[in-house]
Design a protein around this motif. Structure first.
Motif, PDB file in Angstrom:
ATOM      1  N   ASP A  24       0.759  -0.677  -0.013  1.00 29.83           N
ATOM      2  CA  ASP A  24      -0.076   0.352  -0.232  1.00 29.83           C
ATOM      3  C   ASP A  24       1.172   1.360  -0.364  1.00 29.83           C
ATOM      4  O   ASP A  24       0.247   2.028   0.626  1.00 29.83           O
ATOM      5  N   GLY A  25       1.906   1.552  -1.079  1.00 24.42           N
ATOM      6  CA  GLY A  25       2.873   2.348  -1.000  1.00 24.42           C
ATOM      7  C   GLY A  25       4.032   2.325   0.187  1.00 24.42           C
ATOM      8  O   GLY A  25       4.294   3.563   0.479  1.00 24.42           O
ATOM      9  N   GLY A  26       4.146   1.381   0.680  1.00 24.48           N
ATOM     10  CA  GLY A  26       5.347   0.928   2.190  1.00 24.48           C
ATOM     11  C   GLY A  26       7.083   1.075   1.482  1.00 24.48           C
ATOM     12  O   GLY A  26       6.609   0.744  -0.404  1.00 24.48           O
ATOM     13  N   SER A  27       7.768   0.909   2.167  1.00 23.78           N
ATOM     14  CA  SER A  27       8.873   0.518   1.430  1.00 23.78           C
ATOM     15  C   SER A  27       8.882  -1.162   1.086  1.00 23.78           C
ATOM     16  O   SER A  27       8.005  -1.766   1.671  1.00 23.78           O
ATOM     17  N   PRO A  28       9.685  -1.057  -0.249  1.00 23.49           N
ATOM     18  CA  PRO A  28       9.393  -2.342  -0.882  1.00 23.49           C
ATOM     19  C   PRO A  28       9.523  -3.886   0.041  1.00 23.49           C
ATOM     20  O   PRO A  28      10.557  -4.344   1.172  1.00 23.49           O
ATOM     21  N   VAL A  29       8.923  -4.606   0.097  1.00 20.63           N
ATOM     22  CA  VAL A  29       9.255  -6.511   1.107  1.00 20.63           C
ATOM     23  C   VAL A  29       8.699  -7.166   0.099  1.00 20.63           C
ATOM     24  O   VAL A  29       7.944  -7.480  -0.771  1.00 20.63           O
ATOM     25  N   ARG A  30       8.936  -8.739  -0.213  1.00 23.93           N
ATOM     26  CA  ARG A  30       9.811  -9.485  -1.002  1.00 23.93           C
ATOM     27  C   ARG A  30       9.426 -10.600  -0.043  1.00 23.93           C
ATOM     28  O   ARG A  30      10.574 -10.984   1.277  1.00 23.93           O
ATOM     29  N   VAL A  31       8.505 -11.465   0.341  1.00 21.85           N
ATOM     30  CA  VAL A  31       8.952 -12.685   1.071  1.00 21.85           C
ATOM     31  C   VAL A  31       8.615 -13.919  -0.028  1.00 21.85           C
ATOM     32  O   VAL A  31       7.907 -14.148  -0.290  1.00 21.85           O
ATOM     33  N   PRO A  32       9.365 -15.218   0.473  1.00 25.60           N
ATOM     34  CA  PRO A  32       9.537 -15.863  -0.286  1.00 25.60           C
ATOM     35  C   PRO A  32       8.400 -16.978  -0.020  1.00 25.60           C
ATOM     36  O   PRO A  32       8.038 -16.656   0.597  1.00 25.60           O
ATOM     37  N   TYR A  33       7.615 -17.202  -1.344  1.00 29.43           N
ATOM     38  CA  TYR A  33       6.420 -17.796  -1.465  1.00 29.43           C
ATOM     39  C   TYR A  33       5.401 -17.842  -1.305  1.00 29.43           C
ATOM     40  O   TYR A  33       4.608 -18.204  -0.411  1.00 29.43           O
ATOM     41  N   ALA A  34       5.021 -16.190  -1.215  1.00 33.69           N
ATOM     42  CA  ALA A  34       4.128 -15.072  -0.691  1.00 33.69           C
ATOM     43  C   ALA A  34       3.386 -15.361  -1.593  1.00 33.69           C
ATOM     44  O   ALA A  34       3.849 -14.888  -2.698  1.00 33.69           O
ATOM     45  N   TRP A  35       1.714 -14.852  -1.296  1.00 36.77           N
ATOM     46  CA  TRP A  35       0.952 -13.883  -2.599  1.00 36.77           C
ATOM     47  C   TRP A  35       1.227 -12.272  -2.130  1.00 36.77           C
ATOM     48  O   TRP A  35       1.811 -11.700  -0.678  1.00 36.77           O
ATOM     49  N   HIS A  36       1.462 -12.084  -3.345  1.00 34.37           N
ATOM     50  CA  HIS A  36       1.326 -10.052  -3.819  1.00 34.37           C
ATOM     51  C   HIS A  36       0.540  -9.566  -3.577  1.00 34.37           C
ATOM     52  O   HIS A  36       0.603 -10.047  -5.773  1.00 34.37           O
ATOM     53  N   ILE A  37       0.019  -8.876  -3.444  1.00 30.83           N
ATOM     54  CA  ILE A  37      -1.087  -7.439  -4.511  1.00 30.83           C
ATOM     55  C   ILE A  37      -0.870  -6.326  -4.807  1.00 30.83           C
ATOM     56  O   ILE A  37       0.142  -5.473  -3.132  1.00 30.83           O
ATOM     57  N   ASP A  38      -1.016  -5.725  -4.819  1.00 33.51           N
ATOM     58  CA  ASP A  38      -0.466  -3.981  -5.128  1.00 33.51           C
ATOM     59  C   ASP A  38      -2.055  -3.020  -4.952  1.00 33.51           C
ATOM     60  O   ASP A  38      -2.926  -3.532  -5.741  1.00 33.51           O
ATOM     61  N   THR A  39      -2.042  -2.036  -3.541  1.00 32.97           N
ATOM     62  CA  THR A  39      -3.430  -1.669  -3.576  1.00 32.97           C
ATOM     63  C   THR A  39      -4.073  -1.051  -4.683  1.00 32.97           C
ATOM     64  O   THR A  39      -5.423  -0.938  -5.211  1.00 32.97           O
ATOM     65  N   ARG A  40      -3.197  -0.731  -5.835  1.00 27.05           N
ATOM     66  CA  ARG A  40      -3.184   0.707  -6.318  1.00 27.05           C
ATOM     67  C   ARG A  40      -4.417   0.395  -7.866  1.00 27.05           C
ATOM     68  O   ARG A  40      -4.904   0.858  -8.227  1.00 27.05           O
ATOM     69  N   GLU A  41      -3.667  -1.713  -7.778  1.00 26.09           N
ATOM     70  CA  GLU A  41      -3.796  -2.601  -8.975  1.00 26.09           C
ATOM     71  C   GLU A  41      -5.037  -2.940  -8.207  1.00 26.09           C
ATOM     72  O   GLU A  41      -5.718  -2.810  -9.732  1.00 26.09           O
ATOM     73  N   HIS A  42      -6.005  -3.128  -7.721  1.00 30.20           N
ATOM     74  CA  HIS A  42      -6.944  -3.609  -7.003  1.00 30.20           C
ATOM     75  C   HIS A  42      -7.925  -2.213  -6.146  1.00 30.20           C
ATOM     76  O   HIS A  42      -8.949  -3.221  -6.295  1.00 30.20           O
ATOM     77  N   ARG A  43      -7.403  -1.294  -6.717  1.00 27.96           N
ATOM     78  CA  ARG A  43      -8.357  -0.409  -5.717  1.00 27.96           C
ATOM     79  C   ARG A  43      -8.349  -0.533  -4.477  1.00 27.96           C
ATOM     80  O   ARG A  43      -9.430  -0.542  -3.524  1.00 27.96           O
ATOM     81  N   LEU A  44      -7.589  -0.706  -4.076  1.00 28.49           N
ATOM     82  CA  LEU A  44      -7.741  -1.138  -2.428  1.00 28.49           C
ATOM     83  C   LEU A  44      -7.671  -0.712  -1.265  1.00 28.49           C
ATOM     84  O   LEU A  44      -6.579   0.549  -1.116  1.00 28.49           O
ATOM     85  N   ARG A  45      -7.632   0.186  -0.315  1.00 27.93           N
ATOM     86  CA  ARG A  45      -8.277   0.750   0.173  1.00 27.93           C
ATOM     87  C   ARG A  45      -8.324   0.081   2.405  1.00 27.93           C
ATOM     88  O   ARG A  45      -9.933   0.293   2.069  1.00 27.93           O
ATOM     89  N   PRO A  46      -7.780   0.974   3.105  1.00 31.26           N
ATOM     90  CA  PRO A  46      -8.231   0.198   4.987  1.00 31.26           C
ATOM     91  C   PRO A  46      -9.187   1.822   5.169  1.00 31.26           C
ATOM     92  O   PRO A  46      -9.010   2.294   5.738  1.00 31.26           O
ATOM     93  N   ASP A  47     -10.908   1.754   4.346  1.00 24.36           N
ATOM     94  CA  ASP A  47     -11.741   2.193   5.109  1.00 24.36           C
ATOM     95  C   ASP A  47     -12.709   1.590   5.541  1.00 24.36           C
ATOM     96  O   ASP A  47     -13.806   0.999   5.524  1.00 24.36           O
ATOM     97  N   ARG A  48     -12.154   2.324   6.807  1.00 20.37           N
ATOM     98  CA  ARG A  48     -13.384   1.863   8.232  1.00 20.37           C
ATOM     99  C   ARG A  48     -14.628   1.932   7.872  1.00 20.37           C
ATOM    100  O   ARG A  48     -15.718   1.724   8.390  1.00 20.37           O
ATOM    101  N   SER A  49     -15.128   2.744   7.100  1.00 21.16           N
ATOM    102  CA  SER A  49     -16.546   3.495   7.143  1.00 21.16           C
ATOM    103  C   SER A  49     -17.164   3.566   5.392  1.00 21.16           C
ATOM    104  O   SER A  49     -18.161   3.481   5.120  1.00 21.16           O
ATOM    105  N   ASP A  50     -16.602   2.079   4.824  1.00 23.32           N
ATOM    106  CA  ASP A  50     -17.297   1.195   4.040  1.00 23.32           C
ATOM    107  C   ASP A  50     -17.284  -0.263   4.054  1.00 23.32           C
ATOM    108  O   ASP A  50     -16.417  -0.975   3.337  1.00 23.32           O
TER     109      ASP A  50
END
Length: 453
Positions: free
Chosen positions: A155-181
């Protein structure tokens, strides 16, 4: 290795891990039984020696009990052969020590053959080490390299890569931590489904929002903080060149969830059979009054912030139904039918939710699920107190602490919500089956109440 997470969702590994644990448990038992019988056959000339049978009956449960306490059946045991073998040896040695200790105090140690005991110990140790090496490819094939589903959310923070993990980009999927939605929270919950661990990397100003989203989810959530490694913060997770703050852990472990689900199915299944005549009579009366639908279905927010359809007996006129729940029922509400007023007063309108329990959307006991549009005074529920989302870390319930304390009905003011929220948070703090049973019995005394309109 980097994997992009897209629908369909990642498969759940929890069931496969449980199957792997049971497989290891069964293999260990077979190795112990086979080894003792083999030593008895070679040393005494026959396998069915009474002393050997007694040793098996004592040794196997002692080993299993010790193994469960020493993490012999754990995620690390599934991913590391050396760890698995060493823990099985530790459990085996402890079980033998306990068996000799019992034999000493029961004055039966003289019947124990020193030679056969030592020989059995060697054979069991060798058999377990060999069996774990042989079964390792099977476990790895079913559970994967890490035996966990790990999701990294960028979500725009420092790059992190974890072996064998799933990765998603919030900008690509239009995700945001909106507690009111609620719909955005539902989408986030969808991506986090079947994940054992979720890591988010984001700017500092969004960490609080992500932390609250995680706390309301039934997952282990972590927020990446580059300073964790430099400061050596306690209660942090470190590895693979990054550090993260652990901000949430699911409130119930596997055993507790299994126990709670078993209790839910037993109670809901029995209630369905016992209450069937009442359910049919109420359904008929509702239909006879205005020929409208029997059930009222409304979206509510449940565990992991996921939306689900809750079932209730329809108590309002068809043309005045409030699907969003933005208007709370009042004492002289003109929307409520004659039979509706009775079933609301006696809480009979809530009975169809036993079908939600059978479906797995709800539990018998838990925080009550609220309508998306519910208001406390002039604010949405989640606007009154940021801790509101913490209620979603467990399945919602038919009843709960708030209900048996009389904290129910319309939320005309913010204090109406705050008091019941405090009760829900109290329930989250340490679940026990005994407390659930007490709440169920206490609910019977408050089924009819003056706050039901």
């Amino acid at each position: 290795m980097k994997r992009q997470l897209k629908l369909p969702l990642a498969p759940s590994l929890e069931k496969r891990r449980l199957q792997a644990y049971l497989l290891l448990l069964l293999i260990d038992g077979l190795v112990i039984v086979g080894s003792l019988l083999l030593v008895s056959l070679l040393y005494m000339g026959h396998a069915n020696d009474p002393q050997t049978i007694q040793q098996i009956e004592l040794y196997v449960p002692l080993y299993w009990g010790t193994a469960l306490m020493t993490r012999t059946y754990s995620i690390q045991a599934l991913t590391s052969l050396r760890f698995s073998q060493s823990r099985s040896m530790m459990a085996m040695a402890t079980a033998v020590t306990l068996m000799l200790f019992i034999a000493f105090f029961t004055k039966s140690s003289e019947q124990v053959s020193r030679v056969s005991t030592v020989a059995s110990l060697v054979v069991v140790a060798g058999g377990m080490a060999w069996a774990r090496a042989v079964i390792r490819p099977v476990i790895r094939s079913g559970c994967g390299t890490t035996a966990q589903n790990v999701l990294v959310i960028d979500d725009g923070g420092s790059p992190v890569r974890v072996p064998y993990a799933w990765h998603i980009d919030t900008r690509e999927h239009r995700l945001r931590p909106d507690r009111s939605d609620p719909h955005m929270l539902d989408r986030l919950g969808m991506f986090m489904t079947n994940m054992d661990r979720v890591i988010v990397t984001c700017p500092p100003e969004r960490r609080k929002d992500w932390a609250l989203v995680f706390k309301g989810s039934n997952i282990c959530g972590e927020i990446v903080d580059p300073e964790v490694q430099e400061l050596g913060v306690l209660g942090a997770s470190r590895g693979h060149g990054f550090g993260s703050l652990v901000v949430s852990v699911g409130p119930l472990g596997v055993r507790a969830r299994a126990a709670k689900r078993t209790m839910d199915l037993a109670i809901a299944g029995t209630a369905t059979v016992v209450l069937a005549p009442l359910l049919l009579v109420v359904a008929l009366l509702i239909w006879l009054e205005d020929r409208g639908p029997i059930f009222f279905m409304q979206q509510r927010q449940g565990r992991n912030n996921r939306l689900f359809w809750i079932y209730k007996f329809r108590s309002m006129r068809v043309e005045k139904l409030d699907a969003a729940g933005s208007r709370s029922a009042s004492k002289d509400d003109d929307r409520i039918t004659r039979i509706g007023r009775f079933i609301r007063k006696t809480s009979i309108d809530e009975l169809p939710q036993i079908f939600n329990v059978l479906r797995g959307d709800m539990s018998i006991v838990g925080p009550r699920p609220h309508a998306i549009g519910s208001m406390a005074g002039q604010k949405r529920f989640w606007e009154v107190d940021p801790r509101y989302l913490l209620r979603h870390s467990l399945k919602p319930g038919l009843t709960g602490l708030a209900q048996i304390r009389g904290l129910r009905g319309a939320t005309d003011s913010e204090s109406d919500l705050t008091s019941r929220l405090q009760a829900d948070l109290e329930y989250l703090d340490g679940w026990t089956a005994i407390r659930d049973i007490r709440i169920i019995f206490a609910t019977v005394t408050v089924l009819v109440h003056d706050r039901a309109f």
